[in-house]
Write an enzyme that holds these catalytic residues in place. Sequence first.
Site, PDB file in Angstrom:
ATOM      1  N   HIS A 151       0.849  -1.184   0.000  1.00 18.94           N
ATOM      2  CA  HIS A 151       0.000   0.000   0.000  1.00 18.94           C
ATOM      3  C   HIS A 151       0.889   1.239   0.000  1.00 18.94           C
ATOM      4  O   HIS A 151       2.022   1.212   0.490  1.00 18.94           O
ATOM      5  CB  HIS A 151      -0.870  -0.045   1.269  1.00 18.94           C
ATOM      6  CG  HIS A 151      -1.956   0.979   1.341  1.00 18.94           C
ATOM      7  ND1 HIS A 151      -1.714   2.293   1.687  1.00 18.94           N
ATOM      8  CD2 HIS A 151      -3.299   0.877   1.153  1.00 18.94           C
ATOM      9  CE1 HIS A 151      -2.865   2.956   1.707  1.00 18.94           C
ATOM     10  NE2 HIS A 151      -3.831   2.122   1.384  1.00 18.94           N
ATOM     11  N   ASP A 229       2.851  -4.530   8.238  1.00 20.69           N
ATOM     12  CA  ASP A 229       1.628  -3.758   8.028  1.00 20.69           C
ATOM     13  C   ASP A 229       0.453  -4.717   8.203  1.00 20.69           C
ATOM     14  O   ASP A 229       0.154  -5.532   7.332  1.00 20.69           O
ATOM     15  CB  ASP A 229       1.638  -3.149   6.630  1.00 20.69           C
ATOM     16  CG  ASP A 229       0.314  -2.484   6.244  1.00 20.69           C
ATOM     17  OD1 ASP A 229      -0.641  -2.523   7.048  1.00 20.69           O
ATOM     18  OD2 ASP A 229       0.237  -1.946   5.120  1.00 20.69           O
ATOM     19  N   GLN A 232      -4.851  -5.015   7.203  1.00 21.22           N
ATOM     20  CA  GLN A 232      -5.881  -5.911   6.677  1.00 21.22           C
ATOM     21  C   GLN A 232      -5.928  -7.250   7.413  1.00 21.22           C
ATOM     22  O   GLN A 232      -6.779  -8.090   7.091  1.00 21.22           O
ATOM     23  CB  GLN A 232      -5.643  -6.169   5.183  1.00 21.22           C
ATOM     24  CG  GLN A 232      -5.720  -4.944   4.312  1.00 21.22           C
ATOM     25  CD  GLN A 232      -7.118  -4.352   4.249  1.00 21.22           C
ATOM     26  OE1 GLN A 232      -8.112  -5.021   4.517  1.00 21.22           O
ATOM     27  NE2 GLN A 232      -7.205  -3.081   3.899  1.00 21.22           N
ATOM     28  N   LYS A 255     -10.603  -0.574  10.547  1.00 22.82           N
ATOM     29  CA  LYS A 255     -10.702  -1.776   9.720  1.00 22.82           C
ATOM     30  C   LYS A 255     -11.090  -3.010  10.535  1.00 22.82           C
ATOM     31  O   LYS A 255     -11.150  -4.108  10.006  1.00 22.82           O
ATOM     32  CB  LYS A 255      -9.392  -2.012   8.972  1.00 22.82           C
ATOM     33  CG  LYS A 255      -9.082  -0.909   7.944  1.00 22.82           C
ATOM     34  CD  LYS A 255      -7.819  -1.201   7.180  1.00 22.82           C
ATOM     35  CE  LYS A 255      -7.399  -0.030   6.310  1.00 22.82           C
ATOM     36  NZ  LYS A 255      -8.303   0.227   5.181  1.00 22.82           N
ATOM     37  N   CYS A 393      -4.701   2.377  -3.736  1.00 24.93           N
ATOM     38  CA  CYS A 393      -3.438   2.844  -3.142  1.00 24.93           C
ATOM     39  C   CYS A 393      -2.302   1.855  -3.382  1.00 24.93           C
ATOM     40  O   CYS A 393      -1.414   1.685  -2.548  1.00 24.93           O
ATOM     41  CB  CYS A 393      -3.603   3.130  -1.646  1.00 24.93           C
ATOM     42  SG  CYS A 393      -4.583   4.598  -1.276  1.00 24.93           S
TER      43      CYS A 393
END
Length: 436
Positions: A151, A229, A232, A255, A393
């Site tokens: 991203h 990261d 998600q 999220k 993104c």
Amino acid sequence: MAKELPPLPGIRLCPAPRLLLDSIDMQALRPLGAGIRHEFPILNQQVNGKPLVYLDNAATTQKPLRVIDALSHYYEADNSNVHRGLHELSNRATAQYEAARERVARFIGAPSAETIIFTRGTTEAINLVANSWGARFIGPGDVILLTEMEHHSNIVPWQLLAERTGAHIDWAPVTGDEGLLDMVAVREKLARKPKLFSFVHIANSLGTVNPAAELCALARTHGVTTLVDAAQSAGHLVVNVQEIGCDFLAFSGHKLCGPTGIGALYGRPVMLESMPPWQGGGEMISRVGYDRTTFKEPPHRFEAGTPDIAGAIGLGVAVNYIDELDRARIFDHDAALAHEAYERLQSIPGIRLLGPRENRGGLVSFALEGVHAHDVVTLANEEGIALRGGHHCTQPLMRKLGLASSARASFYFYNTEEEVVRLVESVARIERFFRA
């Protein structure tokens, strides 16, 4: 049968009984899908005369009543600034804020609350590492290793750092539409000892689930610092930073059913202790003089100014809610919907599906030949279906794949098989419309 979670410490966010975080009842697991939708009032509406099908969960998830109630209760009963206050409202706000930090630490298996820094989300968390750890430890000629599926939030901060320091960015390749990391190339690049390896856990445009623990173990053998990261993944599968073995991990509250504008950065204690402040101001100081300033220990060293108190409290309630549902169950539910969507969409002429066919996260991205993703999303919206269209993104990845855009359907535990059917029928109608 869901695994029994370890007992929670006594955490009381407010007097309202349904907002307590004192325990998790794993004996009464609620059904996912249609059986839980009544806890999300926003889902009970029509869009363009059709029942809403919300499939934009990778962009943001919807909020259950208990999170909405927690935010309202804080502002109605406890609103005050945290820390240093001696009056009752400040004491209550501080207790709730720090209890939320404890709860977030447990949510990701962190060794202590002192390893959790509240941020505005994953983007700010990565920028914090780049501007604090990176500014101290990245220099001319150093290499920062990223993957081609990142991203922008895990690309741009490192590009800015590289421009300032003279460092170089290297890229671990992705295997085309299948969307898997080239592990042979990853091993070769890690053997060259980059200073940092920062990678996504679940790719937001491919659905690829990267082997985070394996990647961190490979990096560790070469003395490479790691950042994961988890934007998600944190709300979709069990994430334990000690089992993963990462140096840093970042995620966003919105999220995983939490409020927008709040997230967290985990850092190993030795890493955080070595890092200078990023932003200066109130809260993060120990003593200020006309000649010099000394700073608090982590995590408060990195939380300058008045924080998002309500957001942190809401995040604490959200992660408790997610653990009540059991993230292993959530992952199985979401992955099953994504697999069903992938298999059904394959039958549509001219469709190009992105990401692995098996072992994927709860999303499916696709492109229709000759049709821009914005047109797909616009026409799906006319049928009450919320998708996301564009580059997500991930512009460098889209260019590598030769795509201007893709449409994305992303699932969460309140989505149903019936909604997958509506999605596929809608995409089939859109394809026939443009083909005609």
